[in-house]
Scaffold this motif. Structure first.
Motif, PDB file in Angstrom:
ATOM      1  N   ARG A  19       0.842  -1.203   0.000  1.00 62.46           N
ATOM      2  CA  ARG A  19       0.000   0.000   0.000  1.00 62.46           C
ATOM      3  C   ARG A  19       0.873   1.247   0.000  1.00 62.46           C
ATOM      4  O   ARG A  19       2.018   1.232   0.477  1.00 62.46           O
ATOM      5  N   VAL A  20       0.285   2.313  -0.529  1.00 63.62           N
ATOM      6  CA  VAL A  20       0.894   3.638  -0.502  1.00 63.62           C
ATOM      7  C   VAL A  20       0.045   4.501   0.422  1.00 63.62           C
ATOM      8  O   VAL A  20      -1.174   4.604   0.247  1.00 63.62           O
ATOM      9  N   VAL A  21       0.695   5.089   1.428  1.00 62.87           N
ATOM     10  CA  VAL A  21       0.003   5.940   2.397  1.00 62.87           C
ATOM     11  C   VAL A  21       0.282   7.400   2.042  1.00 62.87           C
ATOM     12  O   VAL A  21       1.439   7.799   1.881  1.00 62.87           O
ATOM     13  N   VAL A  22      -0.779   8.177   1.928  1.00 64.28           N
ATOM     14  CA  VAL A  22      -0.670   9.585   1.542  1.00 64.28           C
ATOM     15  C   VAL A  22      -1.301  10.455   2.620  1.00 64.28           C
ATOM     16  O   VAL A  22      -2.430  10.201   3.050  1.00 64.28           O
ATOM     17  N   GLU A  23      -0.562  11.456   3.056  1.00 60.99           N
ATOM     18  CA  GLU A  23      -1.085  12.428   4.017  1.00 60.99           C
ATOM     19  C   GLU A  23      -0.775  13.829   3.527  1.00 60.99           C
ATOM     20  O   GLU A  23       0.377  14.148   3.224  1.00 60.99           O
ATOM     21  N   ASP A  24      -1.817  14.660   3.445  1.00 58.01           N
ATOM     22  CA  ASP A  24      -1.664  16.047   3.012  1.00 58.01           C
ATOM     23  C   ASP A  24      -0.918  16.167   1.692  1.00 58.01           C
ATOM     24  O   ASP A  24      -0.073  17.050   1.494  1.00 58.01           O
ATOM     25  N   GLY A  25      -1.225  15.272   0.760  1.00 60.13           N
ATOM     26  CA  GLY A  25      -0.654  15.352  -0.574  1.00 60.13           C
ATOM     27  C   GLY A  25       0.751  14.818  -0.706  1.00 60.13           C
ATOM     28  O   GLY A  25       1.357  14.936  -1.771  1.00 60.13           O
ATOM     29  N   THR A  26       1.294  14.207   0.354  1.00 61.92           N
ATOM     30  CA  THR A  26       2.660  13.688   0.328  1.00 61.92           C
ATOM     31  C   THR A  26       2.645  12.197   0.636  1.00 61.92           C
ATOM     32  O   THR A  26       1.889  11.735   1.502  1.00 61.92           O
ATOM     33  N   ILE A  27       3.477  11.430  -0.064  1.00 60.64           N
ATOM     34  CA  ILE A  27       3.620  10.007   0.238  1.00 60.64           C
ATOM     35  C   ILE A  27       4.400   9.866   1.536  1.00 60.64           C
ATOM     36  O   ILE A  27       5.554  10.310   1.631  1.00 60.64           O
ATOM     37  N   THR A  28       3.771   9.289   2.542  1.00 58.72           N
ATOM     38  CA  THR A  28       4.430   9.145   3.839  1.00 58.72           C
ATOM     39  C   THR A  28       4.942   7.733   4.087  1.00 58.72           C
ATOM     40  O   THR A  28       5.791   7.524   4.962  1.00 58.72           O
ATOM     41  N   ALA A  29       4.449   6.757   3.330  1.00 59.35           N
ATOM     42  CA  ALA A  29       4.933   5.386   3.507  1.00 59.35           C
ATOM     43  C   ALA A  29       4.589   4.548   2.286  1.00 59.35           C
ATOM     44  O   ALA A  29       3.563   4.774   1.627  1.00 59.35           O
ATOM     45  N   VAL A  30       5.473   3.609   1.978  1.00 51.58           N
ATOM     46  CA  VAL A  30       5.202   2.567   0.990  1.00 51.58           C
ATOM     47  C   VAL A  30       5.447   1.249   1.721  1.00 51.58           C
ATOM     48  O   VAL A  30       6.585   0.915   2.060  1.00 51.58           O
ATOM     49  N   GLU A  31       4.357   0.531   1.995  1.00 47.01           N
ATOM     50  CA  GLU A  31       4.415  -0.630   2.881  1.00 47.01           C
ATOM     51  C   GLU A  31       4.152  -1.914   2.111  1.00 47.01           C
ATOM     52  O   GLU A  31       3.194  -1.994   1.329  1.00 47.01           O
ATOM     53  N   GLU A  32       4.980  -2.919   2.341  1.00 47.63           N
ATOM     54  CA  GLU A  32       4.732  -4.238   1.765  1.00 47.63           C
ATOM     55  C   GLU A  32       3.742  -4.971   2.660  1.00 47.63           C
ATOM     56  O   GLU A  32       3.954  -5.103   3.864  1.00 47.63           O
ATOM     57  N   THR A  33       2.663  -5.462   2.059  1.00 45.93           N
ATOM     58  CA  THR A  33       1.650  -6.196   2.809  1.00 45.93           C
ATOM     59  C   THR A  33       0.764  -6.948   1.823  1.00 45.93           C
ATOM     60  O   THR A  33       0.695  -6.592   0.641  1.00 45.93           O
ATOM     61  N   THR A  34       0.117  -7.969   2.282  1.00 48.85           N
ATOM     62  CA  THR A  34      -0.807  -8.731   1.442  1.00 48.85           C
ATOM     63  C   THR A  34      -2.083  -7.922   1.214  1.00 48.85           C
ATOM     64  O   THR A  34      -2.626  -7.321   2.146  1.00 48.85           O
ATOM     65  N   THR A  35      -2.532  -7.867  -0.025  1.00 54.68           N
ATOM     66  CA  THR A  35      -3.779  -7.168  -0.336  1.00 54.68           C
ATOM     67  C   THR A  35      -4.622  -8.036  -1.261  1.00 54.68           C
ATOM     68  O   THR A  35      -4.129  -8.993  -1.859  1.00 54.68           O
ATOM     69  N   ASP A  36      -5.880  -7.661  -1.401  1.00 57.42           N
ATOM     70  CA  ASP A  36      -6.772  -8.333  -2.344  1.00 57.42           C
ATOM     71  C   ASP A  36      -6.904  -7.553  -3.643  1.00 57.42           C
ATOM     72  O   ASP A  36      -7.662  -7.942  -4.536  1.00 57.42           O
ATOM     73  N   SER A  37      -6.183  -6.453  -3.762  1.00 55.73           N
ATOM     74  CA  SER A  37      -6.351  -5.557  -4.910  1.00 55.73           C
ATOM     75  C   SER A  37      -5.495  -6.010  -6.088  1.00 55.73           C
ATOM     76  O   SER A  37      -4.346  -6.430  -5.927  1.00 55.73           O
ATOM     77  N   THR A  38      -6.062  -5.880  -7.278  1.00 51.61           N
ATOM     78  CA  THR A  38      -5.314  -6.142  -8.508  1.00 51.61           C
ATOM     79  C   THR A  38      -4.838  -4.836  -9.163  1.00 51.61           C
ATOM     80  O   THR A  38      -4.321  -4.848 -10.278  1.00 51.61           O
ATOM     81  N   ASP A  39      -5.016  -3.723  -8.466  1.00 51.57           N
ATOM     82  CA  ASP A  39      -4.584  -2.436  -9.012  1.00 51.57           C
ATOM     83  C   ASP A  39      -3.063  -2.374  -9.167  1.00 51.57           C
ATOM     84  O   ASP A  39      -2.322  -3.044  -8.441  1.00 51.57           O
ATOM     85  N   ILE A  40      -2.621  -1.562 -10.109  1.00 57.45           N
ATOM     86  CA  ILE A  40      -1.201  -1.271 -10.307  1.00 57.45           C
ATOM     87  C   ILE A  40      -0.990   0.207 -10.030  1.00 57.45           C
ATOM     88  O   ILE A  40      -1.643   1.062 -10.661  1.00 57.45           O
ATOM     89  N   ILE A  41      -0.107   0.520  -9.084  1.00 58.09           N
ATOM     90  CA  ILE A  41       0.095   1.904  -8.641  1.00 58.09           C
ATOM     91  C   ILE A  41       1.488   2.357  -9.072  1.00 58.09           C
ATOM     92  O   ILE A  41       2.490   1.722  -8.741  1.00 58.09           O
ATOM     93  N   LEU A  42       1.523   3.444  -9.810  1.00 59.08           N
ATOM     94  CA  LEU A  42       2.790   3.966 -10.315  1.00 59.08           C
ATOM     95  C   LEU A  42       2.746   5.482 -10.282  1.00 59.08           C
ATOM     96  O   LEU A  42       1.685   6.076 -10.090  1.00 59.08           O
ATOM     97  N   PRO A  43       3.902   6.136 -10.451  1.00 60.39           N
ATOM     98  CA  PRO A  43       3.883   7.593 -10.482  1.00 60.39           C
ATOM     99  C   PRO A  43       3.193   8.103 -11.734  1.00 60.39           C
ATOM    100  O   PRO A  43       3.257   7.478 -12.797  1.00 60.39           O
TER     101      PRO A  43
END
Length: 337
Positions: A19-43
């Motif tokens: 997951r990518v955690v965003v606070e106030d328009g800034t990326i605050t964390a990129v965390e490795e974890t199991t998800t059910d999502s098939t989304d692809i997240i890129l800049p």
């Protein structure tokens, strides 16, 4: 805000489930974890070279040479721009900007014709849009002062030494076309100590060495070069020497789609997909000193989410390669700008 799926993390675009955690328009964390999502997240993309004024005349001038199409002051493009009203130009550019937004482009580096008025027109077109434009005025020092820098047409068209000095004094960006028709204007362009060059279809070995030694970035526009019949840049040679970014160039000739530019470049040049994705994101951001273009902590959260379960992307084995060579606007699920 949290986005989950396969995250293309960092400058290597390492695909990680998380997951990518965003606070106030800034990326605050990129965390490795199991998800059910098939989304692809890129800049989100950074389009490193555009001429959006051409949006008033898409596919005009078929069969014309490069000079007949775009050479100042009387190429077809310039005549059409002079004939169009301010409102017509602003409305056409706004539509191109909206298309770019929907296709996941966060910013473009725009060479803006028309002096101060031209700068004003794109500001009007940008009103209400989330996409940013790094506007490089053309033709006059006043346009440079009103804009984010100066975009020179080419060393064969005029003397730019004084404008280069004024741009440097203003601490603004200076870019110049070079090596599009032949190699003759590359040395005088390099002598200006530009912040970046555009095109470089015809560099000689001594030019490549100067680019490497001086660490001068280059924006390449291979689709445009092919359409105008000037050839294609030696992309692999350039990538081995310096920072190379992708641009879509004139809207008159090509859609401002970074998906199309990436796919074309990948299938044309012997360059890894991960490098081409850098060319479409962080490399353009670095040229313009923008704090995005990567998914990593501390970056502005300019992000593109693709539907990894679309009919086009379902079943891909190499995610980065699929983004570069296969994905398109129909796969876009969300854009966060």
């Amino acid at each position: 805000m949290q986005l989950e799926g396969t995250v293309l993390r960092g400058r290597a675009f390492e695909p990680v489930e998380g997951r990518v955690v965003v606070e106030d328009g800034t990326i605050t964390a990129v965390e490795e974890t199991t998800t059910d999502s098939t989304d692809i997240i890129l800049p989100a993309f950074v389009n490193a070279h555009t001429h959006l004024g051409d949006s008033i005349a898409k596919e005009a001038g078929g069969g014309l040479s490069l000079d007949e199409l775009v050479a100042p002051p009387d190429g077809l493009k310039h005549r059409l721009l002079r004939a169009a009203s301010t409102d017509e130009k602003a409305a056409a550019m706004a539509r191109s900007l909206r298309m770019m937004e929907h296709g996941g482009t966060a910013a473009c580096l725009e060479f803006r014709e028309g002096g101060v008025e031209g700068v004003d027109v794109i500001r009007q077109a940008l009103d209400g849009r989330d996409i940013e434009a790094v506007v490089l005025g053309r033709e006059t020092a006043d346009a440079m002062r009103e804009a984010d820098g100066f975009g020179a047409s080419g060393a064969r068209d005029a003397e730019f030494g004084e404008l280069r000095a004024e741009t440097a004094d203003a601490r603004k960006l200076f870019g110049i076309h070079a090596g599009e028709r032949d190699s003759h204007d590359i040395t005088p362009a390099l002598d200006l100590d530009p912040d970046f060059l555009v095109h470089m279809v015809y560099p000689e070995p001594e030019h490549l060495q100067r680019v490497e030694d001086d660490e001068i970035p280059i924006a390449v526009c291979p689709r445009s070069n092919l359409v105008t019949g000037v050839g294609v840049p030696p992309i692999r040679d350039l990538v081995e020497r310096t920072t190379v970014a992708l641009g879509t160039d004139n809207v008159m000739l090509n859609s401002p789609s970074m998906f199309r530019e990436m796919e074309f470049t990948s299938k044309l040049a012997d360059v890894p997909a991960v490098e081409i994705l850098r060319m479409a994101t962080i490399n353009g951001a670095d040229i313009a000193d923008l704090n995005y273009g990567l998914v990593e902590e501390g970056r502005d959260a300019k992000l593109l989410v693709l539907d990894g379960d679309s009919d086009n992307l379902a079943g891909v084995q190499d995610v980065v390669r699929a983004v570069v060579r296969r994905a398109g606007m129909a796969d876009v699920k969300d854009v966060y700008l």
